[in-house]
Design a protein around this motif. Structure first.
Motif, PDB file in Angstrom:
ATOM      1  N   ARG A 491      97.180  24.473  33.876  1.00 55.26           N
ATOM      2  CA  ARG A 491      95.823  23.941  33.988  1.00 55.26           C
ATOM      3  C   ARG A 491      95.073  24.300  32.710  1.00 55.26           C
ATOM      4  NH1 ARG A 491      91.138  24.077  38.631  1.00 55.26           N
ATOM      5  NH2 ARG A 491      89.373  23.750  37.225  1.00 55.26           N
ATOM      6  N   GLN A 492      94.235  23.396  32.282  1.00 55.70           N
ATOM      7  CA  GLN A 492      93.428  23.624  31.089  1.00 55.70           C
ATOM      8  C   GLN A 492      92.044  23.018  31.284  1.00 55.70           C
ATOM      9  OE1 GLN A 492      95.271  24.175  27.249  1.00 55.70           O
ATOM     10  NE2 GLN A 492      94.318  22.281  26.594  1.00 55.70           N
ATOM     11  N   ASP A 493      91.014  23.795  30.963  1.00 52.21           N
ATOM     12  CA  ASP A 493      89.627  23.348  31.032  1.00 52.21           C
ATOM     13  C   ASP A 493      89.056  23.340  29.619  1.00 52.21           C
ATOM     14  OD1 ASP A 493      89.953  23.343  33.746  1.00 52.21           O
ATOM     15  OD2 ASP A 493      88.916  25.225  34.092  1.00 52.21           O
ATOM     16  N   ILE A 494      88.392  22.240  29.254  1.00 52.58           N
ATOM     17  CA  ILE A 494      87.845  22.097  27.905  1.00 52.58           C
ATOM     18  C   ILE A 494      86.358  21.766  27.999  1.00 52.58           C
ATOM     19  CG2 ILE A 494      88.012  20.896  25.692  1.00 52.58           C
ATOM     20  CD1 ILE A 494      90.887  20.190  26.380  1.00 52.58           C
ATOM     21  N   ILE A 514      92.397  19.394  33.018  1.00 47.74           N
ATOM     22  CA  ILE A 514      93.748  18.838  32.955  1.00 47.74           C
ATOM     23  C   ILE A 514      94.670  19.739  33.772  1.00 47.74           C
ATOM     24  CG2 ILE A 514      95.617  18.094  31.456  1.00 47.74           C
ATOM     25  CD1 ILE A 514      93.521  18.090  29.157  1.00 47.74           C
ATOM     26  N   ASN A 515      95.344  19.170  34.760  1.00 46.39           N
ATOM     27  CA  ASN A 515      96.319  19.887  35.579  1.00 46.39           C
ATOM     28  C   ASN A 515      97.665  19.195  35.446  1.00 46.39           C
ATOM     29  OD1 ASN A 515      94.391  21.704  37.335  1.00 46.39           O
ATOM     30  ND2 ASN A 515      93.526  19.639  37.400  1.00 46.39           N
ATOM     31  N   GLY A 516      98.726  19.946  35.693  1.00 43.60           N
ATOM     32  CA  GLY A 516     100.008  19.282  35.614  1.00 43.60           C
ATOM     33  C   GLY A 516     101.184  20.135  36.032  1.00 43.60           C
ATOM     34  N   VAL A 517     102.338  19.477  36.066  1.00 46.03           N
ATOM     35  CA  VAL A 517     103.605  20.107  36.414  1.00 46.03           C
ATOM     36  C   VAL A 517     104.637  19.697  35.376  1.00 46.03           C
ATOM     37  CG1 VAL A 517     105.442  20.278  38.135  1.00 46.03           C
ATOM     38  CG2 VAL A 517     103.067  20.063  38.883  1.00 46.03           C
ATOM     39  N   GLU A 518     105.448  20.648  34.951  1.00 38.15           N
ATOM     40  CA  GLU A 518     106.552  20.387  34.018  1.00 38.15           C
ATOM     41  C   GLU A 518     107.853  20.841  34.658  1.00 38.15           C
ATOM     42  OE1 GLU A 518     103.942  21.280  29.952  1.00 38.15           O
ATOM     43  OE2 GLU A 518     105.334  22.778  30.747  1.00 38.15           O
ATOM     44  N   ALA A 519     108.885  20.046  34.501  1.00 38.71           N
ATOM     45  CA  ALA A 519     110.195  20.407  35.035  1.00 38.71           C
ATOM     46  C   ALA A 519     111.271  19.999  34.046  1.00 38.71           C
ATOM     47  CB  ALA A 519     110.434  19.725  36.381  1.00 38.71           C
ATOM     48  N   GLY A 540      94.683  14.309  33.919  1.00 39.69           N
ATOM     49  CA  GLY A 540      93.630  14.664  32.972  1.00 39.69           C
ATOM     50  C   GLY A 540      92.383  13.831  33.188  1.00 39.69           C
ATOM     51  N   LYS A 541      91.258  14.488  33.407  1.00 45.62           N
ATOM     52  CA  LYS A 541      89.980  13.809  33.616  1.00 45.62           C
ATOM     53  C   LYS A 541      88.936  14.418  32.684  1.00 45.62           C
ATOM     54  CE  LYS A 541      91.085  11.340  37.393  1.00 45.62           C
ATOM     55  NZ  LYS A 541      92.418  11.874  37.703  1.00 45.62           N
ATOM     56  N   ASP A 542      88.080  13.540  32.119  1.00 43.42           N
ATOM     57  CA  ASP A 542      86.980  14.070  31.327  1.00 43.42           C
ATOM     58  C   ASP A 542      85.871  14.541  32.262  1.00 43.42           C
ATOM     59  OD1 ASP A 542      85.457  11.861  32.143  1.00 43.42           O
ATOM     60  OD2 ASP A 542      85.800  10.751  30.283  1.00 43.42           O
ATOM     61  N   GLU A 547      89.797   9.036  33.681  1.00 41.56           N
ATOM     62  CA  GLU A 547      91.127   9.413  33.202  1.00 41.56           C
ATOM     63  C   GLU A 547      91.162   9.409  31.682  1.00 41.56           C
ATOM     64  OE1 GLU A 547      95.610   7.508  33.248  1.00 41.56           O
ATOM     65  OE2 GLU A 547      94.390   7.363  35.083  1.00 41.56           O
ATOM     66  N   LEU A 548      91.705  10.478  31.097  1.00 41.23           N
ATOM     67  CA  LEU A 548      91.820  10.577  29.648  1.00 41.23           C
ATOM     68  C   LEU A 548      92.820   9.541  29.146  1.00 41.23           C
ATOM     69  CD1 LEU A 548      91.888  14.469  29.312  1.00 41.23           C
ATOM     70  CD2 LEU A 548      89.996  12.953  28.728  1.00 41.23           C
ATOM     71  N   VAL A 549      92.513   8.902  28.016  1.00 40.81           N
ATOM     72  CA  VAL A 549      93.338   7.803  27.530  1.00 40.81           C
ATOM     73  C   VAL A 549      94.580   8.320  26.807  1.00 40.81           C
ATOM     74  CG1 VAL A 549      91.339   6.299  27.318  1.00 40.81           C
ATOM     75  CG2 VAL A 549      92.094   7.614  25.334  1.00 40.81           C
ATOM     76  N   ARG A 550      95.610   7.476  26.793  1.00 42.77           N
ATOM     77  CA  ARG A 550      96.880   7.715  26.096  1.00 42.77           C
ATOM     78  C   ARG A 550      97.587   8.978  26.583  1.00 42.77           C
ATOM     79  NH1 ARG A 550      94.945   5.965  19.946  1.00 42.77           N
ATOM     80  NH2 ARG A 550      94.024   3.978  20.594  1.00 42.77           N
ATOM     81  N   ARG A 551      97.370   9.309  27.858  1.00 42.33           N
ATOM     82  CA  ARG A 551      98.114  10.384  28.512  1.00 42.33           C
ATOM     83  C   ARG A 551      98.652   9.820  29.814  1.00 42.33           C
ATOM     84  NH1 ARG A 551      93.197  11.624  25.629  1.00 42.33           N
ATOM     85  NH2 ARG A 551      92.993  13.854  25.240  1.00 42.33           N
ATOM     86  N   ALA A 552      99.872   9.330  29.798  1.00 45.25           N
ATOM     87  CA  ALA A 552     100.452   8.772  31.020  1.00 45.25           C
ATOM     88  C   ALA A 552     100.624   9.889  32.045  1.00 45.25           C
ATOM     89  CB  ALA A 552     101.797   8.130  30.719  1.00 45.25           C
TER      90      ALA A 552
END
Length: 650
Positions: A491-494, A514-519, A540-542, A547-552
């Motif tokens: 998770r990341q907060d900006i 921005i939250n996410g999972v990596e595997a 990812g949300k502003d 939704e933040l652009v160019r981040r599938a």
């Protein structure tokens, strides 16, 4: 992770005592041998040592002791898949999103875990290579994957180690160095779109001196950067000539001097942003990139106390043209001096490592444009950073670290950043747990503050972006290391996220999250087969909830490599999936609105065969099923393409 390996603490100590040159020696993440370690153990055979991370701490550390998420791609993987552009290599790494405008030579941006492209720190042989005169990110469009030894990707906020720009993470690229008797190699290939490439390398290395010199020439007629499906038939070609040299000199056992330099000259036919059919202008970009670093190292107290001092320069010089007319020029420079000292010691079964460093850099940007022909505009600023890190190893099982940094610069208030990590090798198992938490700072770029074009003016009132982030993961190996699974959450907060709003840039109020999972999974079902899988989910949300652009949200990859006929023949396949993603569309008044780009899947095939011990033939097919897709709205992509080539060693 095998349980019969030597303790991580002792492996680290052996490597550090093996010589002051260690951080400059490129190390395979699969296996590293060290003759000095063999001498310590009294054996004739080299001792197999653990892979090292060169970016996750202030000094090299075993990967298994790192609490942050880190991925290493080796030269063997790059060559087996015959990947010729570094941004295509990075598509295989969890957490990374690639956006390229058109074909080879088009602007290419990398985003780590949903962060902006200029929130990723990129280093090549220890040199920060971002462009101060642009968006302060690094354009991967001109970096071709030749003579690269390894690429290491460190994810999560790393400003405590590297200062501004390392909000999303770090991409650290190490090129090969000379070794063994005087030797050389030549590689040539040709294929679709009238593409031709040639690479030549000369190498030498012994215990006192090593040198590697390499040059490359690449050209292609390419495709239309503006999507051909919109009625844009004109091909946009690309030319790239690159060279680099790397030298090391060890006049004594505990002293080393190193020098590395790289230059790139390119010419790219381009198309401006447009979704209008048959709008295919005759735009052209020419430029030169120059990177240089000199370094000296000295070790004392049996290698426990080490010193490093370095000086690096970066220069980006580019011209934008409309036919033969130069419409604007940009020149960005960075000069950076740094010093670091490291000290390590042990108290029983506990290891301690301390690192302290300082650096001073000056960035400058000079611009001229026909839109404002009255004068050349110059801006610059200087900054000084002080950083420290403490790493603690407990009983070869638990590894902790804490790092902090203090930055002063001439434009903004003093800044503080910090990071803490933990890694636990659970005794009696093949399981490793890791976690990290840190803060990040990203200063507005000189272009965002003062830059201008015919449609844009900078905003000198911008504030630095501030980030906090954490990640946690678990890695477990099965079947004596034949199957390794790694799962992670982040998770990341900006705050104060900077976004372009058309005519200028602004800080968004509130916090973007921005939250996410990596595997990832690595499988060796047979001795002659390797399979790697990776998947990333990013939400990812502003601060407005958009939704933040160019981040599938969904990105996945798989690559399979095989060896047969006594390893003389090799074949591989790589599959890249990129899900639906948002992008901005601009109208005639430069007002923007979001649009959705379709998902796509790419399949690439490779094969190679050794005719003799010194001659190899190879070939590949990219985009096997001729997928049509856009990574950036309005820009096309290459269809099915085939290439073949020859490599000779002497």
């Amino acid at each position: 992770m095998s349980t019969n390996r030597p303790p991580a603490r002792h492996r680290s100590r052996r490597l550090l005592r093996a010589g002051v040159a260690l951080p400059l020696i490129t190390l395979s993440p699969l296996a590293t041998t060290n003759l000095a370690a063999a001498e310590e153990t009294g054996t004739d055979e080299p001792t197999q040592l653990a892979p090292l991370s060169v970016s996750a701490a202030r000094s090299p550390v075993p990967v298994e002791t790192v609490g942050s998420a880190v991925t290493v791609i080796t030269a063997e993987q790059i060559e087996a898949l015959q990947i010729r552009q570094v941004d295509d290599v990075l598509r295989l790494v969890p957490g990374l999103a690639v956006s390229r405008t058109g074909s080879v030579g088009g602007t290419s941006q990398i985003r780590i875990r949903g962060s902006e492209a200029n929130q990723t720190l990129v280093r090549i042989d220890g040199i920060e290579v971002s462009d101060p005169s642009g968006d302060s990110d690094f354009d991967f469009g001109h970096l071709l994957a030749y003579e690269i030894e390894r690429i290491e990707v460190l994810r999560g906020p790393q400003s405590a180690l590297y200062g501004s720009d390392a909000v999303g993470g770090v991409i650290d690229i190490t090129t090969k160095r000379g070794s063994g008797p005087l030797s050389g190699s030549v590689r040539t290939e040709a294929g679709s779109f009238d593409t031709r490439e040639a690479v030549g390398t000369v190498s030498y290395g012994d215990q006192t001196f090593d040198a590697l010199v390499s040059a490359q020439s690449f050209r292609t007629d390419g495709i239309s950067s503006a999507d051909e499906r919109a009625g844009n038939p004109e091909k946009d070609g690309y030319r790239n000539r690159s060279a680099f040299a790397k030298f090391g000199w060890r006049p004594a056992e505990d002293v080393e001097f190193a020098l590395v330099g790289r230059t790139v000259r390119y010419r790219a036919d381009t198309d401006a942003y447009s979704t209008i059919p048959e709008d295919d202008p005759d735009d052209l970009t020419t430029g030169t990139q120059t990177f240089l670093r000199g370094e000296a190292r000295y070790a004392m107290a049996d290698g426990r106390w080490r010193h490093k001092i370095g000086l690096a320069t970066t220069e980006h010089d580019r011209n934008y043209r409309d036919g033969d007319l130069i419409t604007s020029t940009y020149l960005g420079r960075r000069v950076k001096a740094d010093y670091q000292t490291d000290y390590g010691f042990e108290t029983g079964a506990v290891s301690h490592d301390l690192s302290f460093g300082l650096d001073h850099e000056r960035e400058s940007a000079r611009t001229w444009s026909s839109w404002a022909p009255g004068s050349v505009v110059k801006h610059d600023y200087e900054s000084t950073g002080f950083a420290g890190e403490y790493r603690l190893g407990l009983y070869d099982q638990l590894f902790l670290s804490a790092a902090g940094r203090y930055d002063r610069n001439g434009l903004f208030d003093d800044q503080h950043s910090w990071r803490a990590t933990a890694a636990w090798l659970i005794p009696g198992t093949d399981t490793r747990l890791r976690a990290s938490y840190g803060t990040g700072i990203k200063n507005p770029t000189l272009f965002e503050l003062y830059g201008y074009t015919n449609t844009y003016r900078g905003n000198p009132n911008l504030k630095p972006e501030e980030a906090t982030g954490w990640d946690a993961g678990v890695e477990h190996s099965f079947l004596d290391g034949s199957l390794v699974v790694d799962l992670g959450w982040f998770r990341q907060d900006i705050k104060n996220l900077i976004q372009g709003n058309g005519p200028s840039s602004e800080n968004l109020p509130g916090t973007s999250r921005i939250n996410g999972v990596e595997a990832s999974m690595t499988i060796r079902p047979l001795a002659w087969m390797d399979l790697r899988l990776a998947y990333t989910y990013t939400d990812g949300k502003d601060s407005h909830g958009e939704e933040l652009v160019r981040r599938a949200p969904h990105i996945a990859s798989a690559d399979l490599m095989t060896r047969f006929l006594d390893d003389r023949a090799r074949a591989g396949v790589a599959v890249i999936y990129n899900g639906e993603q948002k992008d901005w569309a601009y109208d005639a008044s430069y007002a923007r609105h979001p649009v959705t780009l379709d998902d796509y899947t790419l399949v690439n095939l490779t094969a190679a065969y050794d005719l003799t011990e010194t001659v190899e033939i190879f070939g590949r097919i990219d985009n096997l099923f001729d997928e049509e897709y856009q990574e950036v709205l309005g820009y096309g992509s290459r269809g099915r393409a085939g290439y073949a080539g020859l490599r000779m060693r002497f």
